[in-house]
Design a protein around this motif. Structure first.
Motif, PDB file in Angstrom:
ATOM      1  N   ILE A   1       1.777  19.274  14.238  1.00  0.00           N
ATOM      2  CA  ILE A   1       2.628  18.451  15.091  1.00  0.00           C
ATOM      3  C   ILE A   1       4.064  18.484  14.572  1.00  0.00           C
ATOM      4  N   VAL A   2       5.007  18.194  15.462  1.00  0.00           N
ATOM      5  CA  VAL A   2       6.422  18.288  15.116  1.00  0.00           C
ATOM      6  C   VAL A   2       6.797  17.433  13.897  1.00  0.00           C
ATOM      7  N   PRO A   3       6.304  16.169  13.789  1.00  0.00           N
ATOM      8  CA  PRO A   3       6.677  15.373  12.610  1.00  0.00           C
ATOM      9  C   PRO A   3       6.210  15.979  11.291  1.00  0.00           C
ATOM     10  N   ASP A   4       5.268  16.909  11.336  1.00  0.00           N
ATOM     11  CA  ASP A   4       4.845  17.548  10.091  1.00  0.00           C
ATOM     12  C   ASP A   4       5.757  18.695   9.679  1.00  0.00           C
ATOM     13  N   PHE A   5       6.679  19.081  10.562  1.00  0.00           N
ATOM     14  CA  PHE A   5       7.540  20.208  10.218  1.00  0.00           C
ATOM     15  C   PHE A   5       8.331  19.985   8.931  1.00  0.00           C
ATOM     16  N   PRO A   6       8.990  18.806   8.755  1.00  0.00           N
ATOM     17  CA  PRO A   6       9.734  18.619   7.496  1.00  0.00           C
ATOM     18  C   PRO A   6       8.845  18.754   6.265  1.00  0.00           C
ATOM     19  N   LEU A   7       7.625  18.243   6.377  1.00  0.00           N
ATOM     20  CA  LEU A   7       6.705  18.299   5.236  1.00  0.00           C
ATOM     21  C   LEU A   7       6.338  19.743   4.895  1.00  0.00           C
ATOM     22  N   ILE A   8       6.004  20.523   5.930  1.00  0.00           N
ATOM     23  CA  ILE A   8       5.623  21.921   5.695  1.00  0.00           C
ATOM     24  C   ILE A   8       6.816  22.713   5.177  1.00  0.00           C
ATOM     25  N   ASN A   9       7.973  22.463   5.801  1.00  0.00           N
ATOM     26  CA  ASN A   9       9.200  23.132   5.372  1.00  0.00           C
ATOM     27  C   ASN A   9       9.482  22.838   3.905  1.00  0.00           C
ATOM     28  N   LYS A  10       9.303  21.578   3.521  1.00  0.00           N
ATOM     29  CA  LYS A  10       9.574  21.189   2.131  1.00  0.00           C
ATOM     30  C   LYS A  10       8.563  21.825   1.185  1.00  0.00           C
ATOM     31  N   SER A  11       7.304  21.975   1.636  1.00  0.00           N
ATOM     32  CA  SER A  11       6.303  22.552   0.748  1.00  0.00           C
ATOM     33  C   SER A  11       6.600  24.030   0.490  1.00  0.00           C
ATOM     34  N   PHE A  12       7.275  24.691   1.425  1.00  0.00           N
ATOM     35  CA  PHE A  12       7.712  26.072   1.173  1.00  0.00           C
ATOM     36  C   PHE A  12       8.982  26.081   0.338  1.00  0.00           C
ATOM     37  N   ASN A  13       9.837  25.090   0.590  1.00  0.00           N
ATOM     38  CA  ASN A  13      11.169  24.987  -0.006  1.00  0.00           C
ATOM     39  C   ASN A  13      11.896  26.315  -0.020  1.00  0.00           C
ATOM     40  N   LEU A  14      12.339  26.762   1.129  1.00  0.00           N
ATOM     41  CA  LEU A  14      13.005  28.056   1.204  1.00  0.00           C
ATOM     42  C   LEU A  14      14.515  27.873   1.127  1.00  0.00           C
TER      43      LEU A  14
END
Lengths: 246, 485
Positions: free
Chosen positions: B465-478
């Protein structure tokens, strides 16, 4: 379990630093002494082309990246305390005859009139290397805790009083930066944070617009450093906006 | 050991196909311009410690696209199309990769002067049409304090159907600058490619310049200490971000505190909070005193305890587990197909780490364990990163034990030909390749791990879901700036 964990974690009592403690940690800048023979070795070695020699040995702190190469090179160059910020770009040039005065100038009443004791900041990255972003993020941690001084990061330029701009203004970011500037309500302050934002830094010959952001946006305050450490960003804002005496 | 091969363009696809089936993976593919050396495509492949470097001379602007059957080549082909004007025949999938405009008659890396006139390239949409399907444009100025990047989410309700990342806003032309710079030492620019991985970048640059020169032992140990300190501070930042994006502020605040402690330690030992200006080609720039070594030891001792408490807090929280588990899954197949790098790949069960596979500097003499996880979700990436902090602490302690007095710098001279610097940055395999002609840099290529992992992120998002995008993005930390250069 939680209680034990939290007790363990918050082991150092009162990590939060006061204004005075924060202002003790200063930035050092290179400065030649009076016996400098102007041989020009440091001019050639300076990566940021900050050092130049005309009548006196001079340095443009807006271009200096504080790499400390010049100290190793010449015994005449010694570290002295640098100012945290200045209000005009030309105030950043210092020479043997003009040492920095550590007076912490205030912005004019007219500009800070709308600010009471709370300042909403929007950070705008115009192509920086993410060291400045890391430092601005660090302003929020338990050592600096900027919110106790009334400084606050807001998620939208529409809520902001201050645009804290980092990066050398790349050509790709130009349109977005102008739009962000336009979206910020009027009576806004623009702060150039770091060497890239002040003068373009090392990327001035790269794919960037002009020399620093002041060719695109009207800058009110220049915070020196590459990157400026969190305590000095906070101190600069408190001093320049006069937050302590309001 | 680098094996160099020359090859005609007509043989390249078959040869690459053969090497890929043998287990080689592409490290980088880039083009050099005509002039002092012929115009060519350079391909670097790696299988554990074997490296093959293929030079393919080009006669025309066109070459057969290989990414149509090998997806891991896609970003390189897109980049060459944009930066060098090489057209991959058969590839239709390219939009703006790094620059938001194009020249009428030229391209950004050409050797003669660049044309002035440029045409804006509009950012393409996702072109997904259907009942109730929306496209959400986000960026380039984000709500958090992060770098600029533009994302297009196609959503039907909450779940994401497709995401495209349009980067390039921080494109500063570093590769071009490095070719034209008149400075003797490029380390200052290299350090500012991506600020929080300054050590890894300058180390890769140093390796590319040094070639086979043996660096003094003390300098090797200090290099490892600096690299690992950087890895610790980077991973603490990631963990803090992940905790914050789930709304779990106590561990987030603790992590930022721990990161600050490492940054202050850096300032004490290296004079800079991000350790810029510590590594030079040939060794390290300045020695660190015995007091500093003691301070490092003391801090490392504490980190283990702090991390244990922190992980216990995250592990025992159902709130956090609910958000982190089964979120943003990168399957092993996707990771292998796109050749994912660093903690992202290790969290999907791929055992890849340059420190282990092709050890450089003092890593040859140090023992280390490779942390992997197999689920490939946010939680796996968190455990891998936490494990790597523990491993970094152990590596630093080993270095402190082995520390001995000695020289700090060897004499180096740039050698003509192809040279490679390959290091494990906090985000993964980082490559700097340099083609030197007559003592001058003719082409300098930097490949940040983020350059590949952005594509992996695009594949990890659909279904979430869209609200999980920041979390996933942060877990990659690109890194945005490392990708754009």
């Amino acid at each position: 379990m939680y209680k034990k964990s939290i007790n363990n974690l918050i082991s150092d009592t009162k990590p939060c630093e006061s204004y005075d403690v924060m202002s003790e940690r200063v930035l050092k800048m290179p400065m030649a002494d009076e016996t400098c023979d102007k041989c020009g070795k440091c001019v050639k070695a300076c990566s940021g082309h900050a050092i130049f020699i005309d009548e006196y040995w001079s340095i443009d702190l807006g271009k200096c990246i504080f790499c400390r190469d010049c100290y190793d090179l010449c015994k005449h160059i010694t570290p002295i305390t640098a100012p945290n910020y200045v209000l005009k770009r030309e105030d950043l040039i210092f020479s043997v005859s003009k040492h920095p005065e550590l007076i912490n100038p205030k912005l004019s009443e007219k500009k800070t009139k709308i600010l009471k004791r709370s300042v909403s900041i929007r950070e705008l990255d115009t192509g920086s290397c993410n060291a400045c972003e890391t430092e601005i993020n660090a302003m929020d941690n338990k050592y600096y805790d900027m919110e106790r001084f009334g400084l606050k990061i807001v998620p939208s330029p529409r809520h902001a009083d201050v645009l804290l701009v980092t990066g050398p203004m790349t050509k790709n970011m130009l349109v977005a930066s102008k739009k962000t500037y336009a979206a910020t309500p009027d009576d806004k302050l623009i702060i150039a944070c770091g060497t890239c934002a002040i003068s373009g830094g090392l990327f001035v010959k790269g794919d960037v617009v002009g020399e620093g952001i002041n060719d695109t946006l009207p800058v009110d305050l220049y915070i020196i450093g590459c990157p400026p450490s969190p305590n000095r960003i906070i101190i600069s804002m408190i001093d320049a906006l006069g937050l302590r005496h309001k | 050991m680098i094996k160099s091969v020359d090859m005609q363009i007509s043989d390249l696809p078959n040869e690459l196909n053969r090497l890929f089936s043998e287990g080689y993976g592409v490290v980088c593919m880039y083009a050099t311009e005509a002039g002092s050396m012929p115009r060519s495509i350079q391909t670097v492949l790696r299988k554990t410690d074997c490296i093959i470097h293929i030079t393919t001379p080009l006669n025309s602007d066109e070459y057969p696209s290989m990414s149509t059957w090998m997806p891991s080549l896609l970003p390189y082909e897109r980049e060459m199309q944009e930066m060098n004007g090489l057209i991959p025949k058969g590839l239709t999938n390219y939009g703006p990769q790094k620059i938001m405009w194009k020249y009428n008659d030229g391209y950004p890396l050409q050797k003669n002067e660049l044309p002035k006139e440029r045409i804006e390239v509009p950012i393409p949409g996702n072109n997904i049409i259907g009942e109730g399907v929306f496209e959400i444009p986000v960026g380039p100025v984000h709500a958090g304090i992060i770098e600029p990047g533009h994302f297009r989410f196609s959503v039907a309700g909450e779940p994401i159907i497709k995401v495209t990342a349009h980067l390039g806003f921080t494109y500063r032309g570093i590769e071009k600058l490095l070719e034209t710079t008149i400075l003797k030492d490029n380390t200052r620019i290299i350090e500012r490619i991506s600020g929080d991985t300054a050590v890894a970048n300058s180390l890769a640059y140093a390796h590319a310049i040094e070639g086979d020169v043996e660096v003094p032992y003390r300098a090797q140990l200090l290099r490892v200490i600096f690299s690992e300190l950087e890895r610790i501070q980077c991973h603490f930042g990631d963990i803090s971000g992940m905790a914050r994006d789930t709304g779990f502020t106590v561990p987030a605040a603790t992590c930022t505190g721990l990161r600050e402690k490492i940054l202050r330690l850096n300032e004490m030992i290296g004079g800079h909070r991000f350790l810029m200006g510590t590594i030079v080609p040939g060794g390290v720039r300045k020695d660190i005193s015995d007091n500093s070594l003691k301070a490092i030891e003391k801090r490392m001792l504490k980190i283990d305890f702090d991390l244990e408490d922190l992980m216990r807090m995250l592990d025992n929280s159902t709130l956090f587990t609910d958000r982190a588990e089964t979120t943003g899954i990168v399957t092993k197949e996707v990771a292998e197909e796109l050749r994912a790098l660093g903690p992202t790949a290790r969290a999907s069960g791929i055992k890849t780490d340059i420190r282990k596979e092709r050890p450089y500097d003092a890593y040859k003499k140090l023992g280390m364990r490779l942390y992997t996880a197999d689920k490939g979700d946010v939680r796996s990436r968190l455990t891998v990163k936490a494990g790597e902090i523990v491993e970094s602490v152990s590596l630093i302690n080993q270095c402190l034990d082995k520390m001995e007095k000695g020289e700090l710098k060897a004499d180096v001279k740039m050698k003509d030909g192809f040279n490679l610097g390959l290091v494990e940055a906090p985000r993964g395999e980082l490559m700097h390749a340099v083609n030197v002609v007559n003592g001058n840099i003719w082409r300098y290529k930097i490949k940040d791990p983020s350059f590949i992992n952005w594509l992996v992120l695009e594949r990890a998002l659909p279904g979430n879901i869209v609200p999980d995008f920041p979390l996933i993005n942060k877990s990659f930390n690109l890194s945005y700036s490392g990708n754009d250069l």
